[in-house]
Design a protein around this motif. Structure first.
Motif, short mmCIF file in Angstrom:
data_model
loop_
_atom_site.label_atom_id
_atom_site.label_comp_id
_atom_site.label_asym_id
_atom_site.label_seq_id
_atom_site.Cartn_x
_atom_site.Cartn_y
_atom_site.Cartn_z
N ASP A 231 107.55 35.08 179.14
CA ASP A 231 108.50 36.19 179.04
C ASP A 231 109.44 35.99 177.86
OD1 ASP A 231 107.33 37.32 181.24
OD2 ASP A 231 108.80 36.54 182.66
N THR A 234 107.39 36.55 174.75
CA THR A 234 107.12 37.97 174.52
C THR A 234 108.38 38.70 174.05
OG1 THR A 234 107.48 38.31 176.90
CG2 THR A 234 105.19 38.08 176.13
N LYS A 235 109.51 38.36 174.69
CA LYS A 235 110.76 38.98 174.25
C LYS A 235 111.07 38.60 172.81
CE LYS A 235 112.83 39.20 178.87
NZ LYS A 235 113.92 38.69 179.74
N GLY A 237 108.87 37.67 170.65
CA GLY A 237 107.87 38.32 169.81
C GLY A 237 108.21 39.77 169.53
N GLU A 238 108.69 40.48 170.57
CA GLU A 238 109.09 41.87 170.38
C GLU A 238 110.26 41.98 169.41
OE1 GLU A 238 109.87 43.36 174.22
OE2 GLU A 238 107.77 43.39 174.87
N VAL A 239 111.23 41.10 169.60
CA VAL A 239 112.39 41.12 168.69
C VAL A 239 111.95 40.79 167.27
CG1 VAL A 239 114.60 40.04 168.19
CG2 VAL A 239 114.00 40.57 170.54
N LYS A 241 109.02 41.22 165.98
CA LYS A 241 108.23 42.33 165.45
C LYS A 241 109.13 43.45 164.94
CE LYS A 241 104.47 43.16 167.63
NZ LYS A 241 103.50 43.60 168.66
N ILE A 242 110.19 43.74 165.70
CA ILE A 242 111.12 44.79 165.26
C ILE A 242 111.82 44.37 163.97
CG2 ILE A 242 113.23 46.02 165.88
CD1 ILE A 242 112.30 45.86 168.80
N ARG A 245 109.43 44.70 161.09
CA ARG A 245 109.29 46.09 160.68
C ARG A 245 110.50 46.55 159.86
NH1 ARG A 245 106.91 49.30 166.01
NH2 ARG A 245 104.85 48.33 166.01
N GLU A 334 99.17 44.33 163.94
CA GLU A 334 99.78 44.35 165.26
C GLU A 334 98.96 43.54 166.26
OE1 GLU A 334 102.71 45.94 166.06
OE2 GLU A 334 102.90 46.30 163.92
N TYR A 335 97.64 43.63 166.19
CA TYR A 335 96.73 42.90 167.08
C TYR A 335 95.61 42.31 166.22
CZ TYR A 335 99.02 45.72 170.68
OH TYR A 335 99.94 46.32 171.49
N LYS A 371 95.95 45.80 176.58
CA LYS A 371 96.97 45.39 177.53
C LYS A 371 96.78 43.96 178.01
CE LYS A 371 98.03 49.97 179.42
NZ LYS A 371 98.09 50.79 180.67
#
Length: 643
Positions: A231, A234-235, A237-239, A241-242, A245, A334-335, A371
């Motif tokens: 978790d 992933t958090k 990773g999301e941050v 990624k943003i 970008r 992205e993937y 997913k």
């Protein structure tokens, strides 16, 4: 006899003092001088006695003082329960009490002192008036007692603490004993052993249960830790990624502004011809040496597209790769899904955009779920489940079957068109149609409106119109090209029109009700791919191996392209695929070096039909159908009337 005794008595009286001595033979101390005289032994003179005492006084005698009691017994015997016999004890109490005195003093505030003071009064004796506590004399003699401070009072006197006496001697208590007697039979011995075995098995089961509980707890803790770490990752990773970008958008801010706002005003002076404005370039370092073998936009997320990586050279086959790019971040995919075999085709499900069907060079087909975590596909065909024996050139999702199971179709060089159904955890295949031995399938496409109708292109240049319900024969066969058919695409608007391209340098537009092509365009190089635009029924684009993108609008010019633009710097770079974005006026182009380029269409390449002033632009697809039908009516041969 009487005279001898008198003489002895006189001699005894004349001797004032004497020293007792020990008998040499018997060692007995004789203190009676008369006896000594009577025994015939000489007495010691007083002068000799003084000399002996002075010598003894001058002599140094060493004495060692010990705490041992000379009167303590040395032969104490106690019974030992361990040895079951009387044993001599080495520990003897050496303490000797010299004086004991019991005191008769009592504390005046104690209970016993109060009782002693009260005994004369209770006995009924007479008490003198002076001795009475309430008399004047006693009151005069009594002094007021000093009352101590009750808050911070401390006495000066103190009494030392006496250390408790300790003894080394100890005596063990006898262990408990019991007398038991019984007769042992064979069955009693057997029952005892059986009971013992059962106890051991129960203990083992308890230990196993305890260990299993501990292992489960440890595994739960590990899973919880892994989940929390995942978790957190992933958090993060999301941050990240943003942030990535944001950084890339700041770096390529001018490209983002061109994508959103720029319109080439010079199109007004180009005589209805247009240009392609270069935007982002997508390239992954790990995909160097691979060719772009497939492109597909995501219909739900219009900024996301998939790229298949592989090789068209059968001598250089190896690994492949499936990557997903976003227009929001051109720096990194992205993937990323690495594959053991080269990817030749892919298709994203229109309703379930996370499902991607992929075809490989080794004949396998697979379904990836974006997913799911991990790099392995969710479904994959094997030799047992009917995989193709030759490369899979194209895959396409279809509507769900009667049981709401997802299914897709594939075409391969082995001549088979196969339907794959996703059932639980496996792919179930069904052969739809089998081409002749010489006809190897290279491409196919399904009709946009008629569900059962589809077209198949072959390696020998022919195209077959087929039906899902008729697997034994073709509905129609077209002698389309002199080389392999690389792509077939149905028009998005007109139900009768489709387009094909081939390595014979030609692009042809067909009416499926007519055996001959309606339009034929020679592009002077092998055509790798062709695609219809999603906004106009008359606009399409094609890419050639010389690095040129050709854009046609049949409504503007029926004979040549309105845009012919080289898009690669190196002449040896070959373009392989092209795709239009579903909503944005851009297209993406892939080459044989693993890079994907994006271009914005100028206003002349996306013209809309003119309308009268005050009228809105019609959005009905029937307008596009009518526009294409108008062109086809000019090319169809008029029907001959009766003579």
């Amino acid at each position: 006899m009487a005279e001898r005794c008198a003489l002895v008595s006189q001699r005894c009286e004349s001797v004032t003092s004497f020293v007792p001595f020990q008998d040499e033979e018997e060692g007995v101390d004789t203190g009676d001088g008369c006896d000594e005289w009577s025994s015939g032994k000489a007495l010691v003179k007083p002068s000799d006695q003084l000399e002996l005492t002075e010598a003894e006084l001058k002599e140094e005698v060493t004495r060692i003082l010990t705490a041992n009691n000379p009167h303590a017994p040395q032969n104490i015997v106690r019974y030992s329960f361990k040895e079951r016999s009387y044993m001599t004890t080495s520990v003897v109490d050496q303490m000797s009490v010299h004086f004991v005195l019991e005191g008769s003093l009592l504390h005046q505030d104690s209970d016993e002192a109060r009782r002693l003071r009260a005994t004369p009064a209770e006995g009924g004796g007479e008490v003198d008036e002076e001795d009475r506590p309430d008399s004047v004399a006693s009151k005069a003699d009594m002094k007021e007692a000093n009352v101590t401070n009750q808050f911070n009072f401390s006495e000066r006197a103190s009494q030392t603490l006496n250390n408790p006496l300790r003894q080394r001697s100890c005596q063990t208590e006898p262990p408990p004993r019991s007398t038991f007697g019984a007769t042992a039979n064979q069955w009693e011995i057997y029952d005892a052993y059986a009971e013992e075995l059962q106890k051991q098995e129960r203990n083992k089961e308890k230990q196993k249960a305890a260990t299993s509980k501990k292992e489960n707890e440890k595994s739960k803790k590990k899973t919880l830790l892994m989940e929390t770490q995942n978790d957190d990752l992933t958090k993060m990773g999301e941050v990240a990624k943003i942030l990535e970008r944001m950084v890339t958008q700041n770096i390529f801010d001018d490209i983002a502004k061109d994508f959103k706002y720029f319109e080439d005003a010079s199109d007004e002076f180009r005589d209805q011809k247009g240009t392609l404005l270069p935007l982002w370039k997508f390239q992954y370092d790990q995909a160097k040496g691979l060719s772009v073998t497939a492109l597909c936009w995501n219909k739900k997320y219009q900024d996301l597209f998939a790229v298949g990586m592989g090789s068209y050279d059968f001598r250089q086959q190896g690994r492949g790769m499936l990557v997903f790019y976003s227009l929001k971040n051109s720096a990194f995919p992205e993937y990323i899904y690495p594959t053991d075999s080269g990817v030749l085709c892919l298709h994203i499900h229109e309703q379930h955009s996370y499902l991607v069907a992929v075809g490989f060079y080794d004949g396998c087909v697979a379904v990836y779920n974006l997913k799911n975590e991990g790099l392995e596909p969710m479904y994959e065909s094997t030799a047992k489940t009917g995989k193709h024996t030759d490369p899979v050139w194209q895959v396409c999702w279809q509507n769900d079957d009667m049981d709401n199971n997802h299914n897709f179709y594939s075409v391969s060089s082995d001549g088979r068109v196969v339907s794959w159904t996703l059932v639980k955890n496996e792919l179930v295949f069904t052969d739809i149609i089998t081409l002749s031995l010489q006809a190897c399938g290279t491409s196919f496409d399904f009709h946009k409106h008629i569900d059962y109708l589809f077209l198949v292109g072959t390696e020998e240049g022919k195209m077959h119109k087929c039906s899902k319900t008729y697997s034994s024969q073709f509905l129609e066969t077209y002698d389309a090209h002199s080389m392999a058919v690389d792509a077939i695409k149905w028009n998005h608007f007109h139900p009768k029109v489709f387009i094909s391209c081939s390595s014979d340098w030609t692009v042809k537009i067909w009416d499926h009700t007519i055996n001959t092509p309606m339009f034929t365009f020679d592009l002077n190089a092998a055509v790798g791919d062709v695609a219809w635009s999603p906004y106009s029924s008359t606009v399409f684009a094609a890419v050639t191996t010389d690095g040129t993108v050709h854009v046609f609008d049949l409504n503007v010019n029926k004979y040549e392209a309105i845009c012919q633009q080289p898009v690669v710097a190196k002449k040896k770079t070959k373009l392989t695929h092209v795709e239009f974005n579903p909503i944005h006026p851009i297209l993406i182009v892939g080459d044989d070096r693993g890079s994907v380029r994006s271009f914005k269409l100028s206003p002349n390449l996306r013209k809309k039909p003119k309308v009268k002033k005050g009228q809105e632009q019609p959005k009905n697809p029937e307008v596009e159908v009518a526009k294409m039908e108008k062109l086809l009516s000019l090319l169809r041969e008029p029907e001959l009337g009766p003579a």
